[in-house]
Motif scaffolding. Sequence first.
Motif, PDB file in Angstrom:
ATOM      1  N   MET A   1       0.830  -1.198   0.000  1.00  0.00           N
ATOM      2  CA  MET A   1       0.000   0.000   0.000  1.00  0.00           C
ATOM      3  C   MET A   1       0.869   1.253   0.000  1.00  0.00           C
ATOM      4  SD  MET A   1      -2.849   1.065   2.850  1.00  0.00           S
ATOM      5  CE  MET A   1      -1.610   0.916   4.142  1.00  0.00           C
ATOM      6  N   THR A   2       1.942   1.243   0.789  1.00  0.00           N
ATOM      7  CA  THR A   2       2.839   2.395   0.854  1.00  0.00           C
ATOM      8  C   THR A   2       3.577   2.600  -0.456  1.00  0.00           C
ATOM      9  OG1 THR A   2       3.150   1.982   3.225  1.00  0.00           O
ATOM     10  CG2 THR A   2       4.723   3.442   2.145  1.00  0.00           C
ATOM     11  N   LEU A   3       4.083   1.518  -1.031  1.00  0.00           N
ATOM     12  CA  LEU A   3       4.821   1.611  -2.285  1.00  0.00           C
ATOM     13  C   LEU A   3       3.939   2.099  -3.428  1.00  0.00           C
ATOM     14  CD1 LEU A   3       6.928  -1.676  -2.113  1.00  0.00           C
ATOM     15  CD2 LEU A   3       7.747   0.667  -1.808  1.00  0.00           C
ATOM     16  N   ASP A   4       2.653   1.813  -3.360  1.00  0.00           N
ATOM     17  CA  ASP A   4       1.720   2.237  -4.393  1.00  0.00           C
ATOM     18  C   ASP A   4       1.270   3.677  -4.180  1.00  0.00           C
ATOM     19  OD1 ASP A   4       0.665   1.259  -6.773  1.00  0.00           O
ATOM     20  OD2 ASP A   4      -1.314   1.081  -5.892  1.00  0.00           O
ATOM     21  N   PHE A   5       1.044   4.046  -2.929  1.00  0.00           N
ATOM     22  CA  PHE A   5       0.519   5.366  -2.595  1.00  0.00           C
ATOM     23  C   PHE A   5       1.502   6.485  -2.961  1.00  0.00           C
ATOM     24  CE2 PHE A   5      -0.357   8.470   1.087  1.00  0.00           C
ATOM     25  CZ  PHE A   5      -1.272   9.179   0.344  1.00  0.00           C
ATOM     26  N   VAL A   6       2.783   6.260  -2.717  1.00  0.00           N
ATOM     27  CA  VAL A   6       3.784   7.305  -2.935  1.00  0.00           C
ATOM     28  C   VAL A   6       3.894   7.712  -4.407  1.00  0.00           C
ATOM     29  CG1 VAL A   6       6.245   7.861  -2.793  1.00  0.00           C
ATOM     30  CG2 VAL A   6       5.084   6.802  -0.845  1.00  0.00           C
ATOM     31  N   PRO A   7       4.090   6.769  -5.359  1.00  0.00           N
ATOM     32  CA  PRO A   7       4.159   7.213  -6.764  1.00  0.00           C
ATOM     33  C   PRO A   7       2.857   7.812  -7.280  1.00  0.00           C
ATOM     34  CG  PRO A   7       4.164   4.819  -6.635  1.00  0.00           C
ATOM     35  CD  PRO A   7       4.365   5.327  -5.247  1.00  0.00           C
ATOM     36  N   GLU A   8       1.726   7.347  -6.766  1.00  0.00           N
ATOM     37  CA  GLU A   8       0.452   7.934  -7.182  1.00  0.00           C
ATOM     38  C   GLU A   8       0.339   9.382  -6.704  1.00  0.00           C
ATOM     39  OE1 GLU A   8      -2.537   4.087  -7.377  1.00  0.00           O
ATOM     40  OE2 GLU A   8      -2.231   5.105  -5.470  1.00  0.00           O
ATOM     41  N   ALA A   9       0.784   9.636  -5.472  1.00  0.00           N
ATOM     42  CA  ALA A   9       0.744  11.002  -4.958  1.00  0.00           C
ATOM     43  C   ALA A   9       1.702  11.907  -5.728  1.00  0.00           C
ATOM     44  CB  ALA A   9       1.095  11.011  -3.466  1.00  0.00           C
ATOM     45  N   ILE A  10       2.855  11.364  -6.121  1.00  0.00           N
ATOM     46  CA  ILE A  10       3.782  12.130  -6.955  1.00  0.00           C
ATOM     47  C   ILE A  10       3.122  12.497  -8.273  1.00  0.00           C
ATOM     48  CG2 ILE A  10       5.956  12.023  -8.249  1.00  0.00           C
ATOM     49  CD1 ILE A  10       7.085  10.271  -6.036  1.00  0.00           C
ATOM     50  N   ALA A  11       2.450  11.520  -8.879  1.00  0.00           N
ATOM     51  CA  ALA A  11       1.755  11.776 -10.138  1.00  0.00           C
ATOM     52  C   ALA A  11       0.655  12.818  -9.957  1.00  0.00           C
ATOM     53  CB  ALA A  11       1.158  10.472 -10.680  1.00  0.00           C
ATOM     54  N   LEU A  12      -0.046  12.774  -8.825  1.00  0.00           N
ATOM     55  CA  LEU A  12      -1.091  13.751  -8.552  1.00  0.00           C
ATOM     56  C   LEU A  12      -0.509  15.167  -8.504  1.00  0.00           C
ATOM     57  CD1 LEU A  12      -3.951  14.577  -7.765  1.00  0.00           C
ATOM     58  CD2 LEU A  12      -3.419  13.943  -5.407  1.00  0.00           C
ATOM     59  N   GLY A  13       0.623  15.326  -7.825  1.00  0.00           N
ATOM     60  CA  GLY A  13       1.268  16.627  -7.777  1.00  0.00           C
ATOM     61  C   GLY A  13       1.680  17.118  -9.150  1.00  0.00           C
ATOM     62  N   GLY A  14       2.187  16.192  -9.985  1.00  0.00           N
ATOM     63  CA  GLY A  14       2.558  16.560 -11.340  1.00  0.00           C
ATOM     64  C   GLY A  14       1.367  16.977 -12.184  1.00  0.00           C
ATOM     65  N   LEU A  15       0.229  16.308 -11.985  1.00  0.00           N
ATOM     66  CA  LEU A  15      -0.976  16.659 -12.737  1.00  0.00           C
ATOM     67  C   LEU A  15      -1.480  18.053 -12.359  1.00  0.00           C
ATOM     68  CD1 LEU A  15      -2.992  13.300 -12.739  1.00  0.00           C
ATOM     69  CD2 LEU A  15      -1.820  14.379 -14.662  1.00  0.00           C
ATOM     70  N   VAL A  16      -1.405  18.378 -11.079  1.00  0.00           N
ATOM     71  CA  VAL A  16      -1.808  19.721 -10.655  1.00  0.00           C
ATOM     72  C   VAL A  16      -0.894  20.768 -11.293  1.00  0.00           C
ATOM     73  CG1 VAL A  16      -2.029  21.282  -8.686  1.00  0.00           C
ATOM     74  CG2 VAL A  16      -2.804  18.919  -8.482  1.00  0.00           C
ATOM     75  N   ALA A  17       0.406  20.474 -11.338  1.00  0.00           N
ATOM     76  CA  ALA A  17       1.363  21.417 -11.909  1.00  0.00           C
ATOM     77  C   ALA A  17       1.109  21.664 -13.387  1.00  0.00           C
ATOM     78  CB  ALA A  17       2.789  20.899 -11.702  1.00  0.00           C
ATOM     79  N   THR A  18       0.642  20.643 -14.100  1.00  0.00           N
ATOM     80  CA  THR A  18       0.403  20.788 -15.535  1.00  0.00           C
ATOM     81  C   THR A  18      -1.013  21.260 -15.845  1.00  0.00           C
ATOM     82  OG1 THR A  18      -0.228  18.443 -15.715  1.00  0.00           O
ATOM     83  CG2 THR A  18       2.098  18.990 -16.084  1.00  0.00           C
ATOM     84  N   GLY A  19      -1.828  21.455 -14.824  1.00  0.00           N
ATOM     85  CA  GLY A  19      -3.192  21.932 -15.033  1.00  0.00           C
ATOM     86  C   GLY A  19      -4.143  20.883 -15.550  1.00  0.00           C
ATOM     87  N   SER A  20      -3.839  19.605 -15.348  1.00  0.00           N
ATOM     88  CA  SER A  20      -4.687  18.528 -15.849  1.00  0.00           C
ATOM     89  C   SER A  20      -6.009  18.481 -15.085  1.00  0.00           C
ATOM     90  CB  SER A  20      -3.965  17.186 -15.729  1.00  0.00           C
ATOM     91  OG  SER A  20      -4.823  16.121 -16.071  1.00  0.00           O
ATOM     92  N   SER A  21      -7.083  18.252 -15.828  1.00  0.00           N
ATOM     93  CA  SER A  21      -8.406  18.122 -15.206  1.00  0.00           C
ATOM     94  C   SER A  21      -8.581  16.775 -14.510  1.00  0.00           C
ATOM     95  CB  SER A  21      -9.497  18.292 -16.269  1.00  0.00           C
ATOM     96  OG  SER A  21      -9.364  17.309 -17.285  1.00  0.00           O
ATOM     97  N   SER A  22      -7.614  15.883 -14.659  1.00  0.00           N
ATOM     98  CA  SER A  22      -7.714  14.551 -14.067  1.00  0.00           C
ATOM     99  C   SER A  22      -7.189  14.497 -12.639  1.00  0.00           C
ATOM    100  CB  SER A  22      -6.927  13.540 -14.913  1.00  0.00           C
ATOM    101  OG  SER A  22      -7.435  13.472 -16.227  1.00  0.00           O
ATOM    102  N   ALA A  23      -6.637  15.606 -12.122  1.00  0.00           N
ATOM    103  CA  ALA A  23      -6.019  15.583 -10.801  1.00  0.00           C
ATOM    104  C   ALA A  23      -7.033  15.244  -9.710  1.00  0.00           C
ATOM    105  CB  ALA A  23      -5.358  16.932 -10.512  1.00  0.00           C
TER     106      ALA A  23
END
Length: 244
Positions: A114-136
């Motif tokens: 769960m921890t190993l999965d949560f961390v990269p997903e949260a990183i991706a979420l931060g990247g999506l916010v930075a790029t203005g993606s509507s999927s964040a």
Amino acid sequence: MMGSLNGCANMPEYLDIILLTSLAGLCTPIGGLIASIESIRPYWLEKELRHFLIAFGGGILLGAVTTVLVPEGMHNLPNQFIAIAILLLGALSFFFIERQLGLKRRKSPQLMGMTLDFVPEAIALGGLVATGSSSALMLALLIGLQNLPEGFNAFRELKEQNKSTKTTLMIMFLLVPLGPLAGLFGYYVLAGHQAMLGDIMLFASGGILYLISKILPRSLSSRNIGDHHLELCLAMAWYYSVIC
């Protein structure tokens, strides 16, 4: 960027990330709290509710990977063969990590996965916010839906090691700050690196698919297997009708 959130609260984007990742991370101890309710028909709680959460959560995750994470990740990469290779690398990495943990006789594979999965997903979420993606916002919801059944199962796993309820829930609450830290890393580091963001999303997708292949068989171990197939289908139907 993130107009759906900023339009109402007018918050800076980094606060959006902290809020979204914290709420998603809190689903882990919430799942643990649900699992800690022993006074309501313990047999039903242990068997039926556990199977339902695993099957329903697996259906949500499967829909998320096939319609959000993989398409978004492949969109950021120039070559689909590279994208497929990264996805397979994510699955293989989780396989070898689990195997290594098994060889060392670690007793918390669910919590570690769960921890190993949560961390990269949260990183991706931060990247999506930075790029203005509507999927964040959608990704934050999906991370939370994933953490809920995983938190439920991790609680049971830790309880089997004779840990107290208080200690088990404290461990889960200590994992919550990993989300904001990872999300802020993705926001400040991946803003101008679309390919790297796609790599992380596909890598996480591979890990999720591997976890699904591991946890779903547990939901089919009860006497009425057809009911849990139905839960999986209901989860997929809910995803396509409400999220898509």
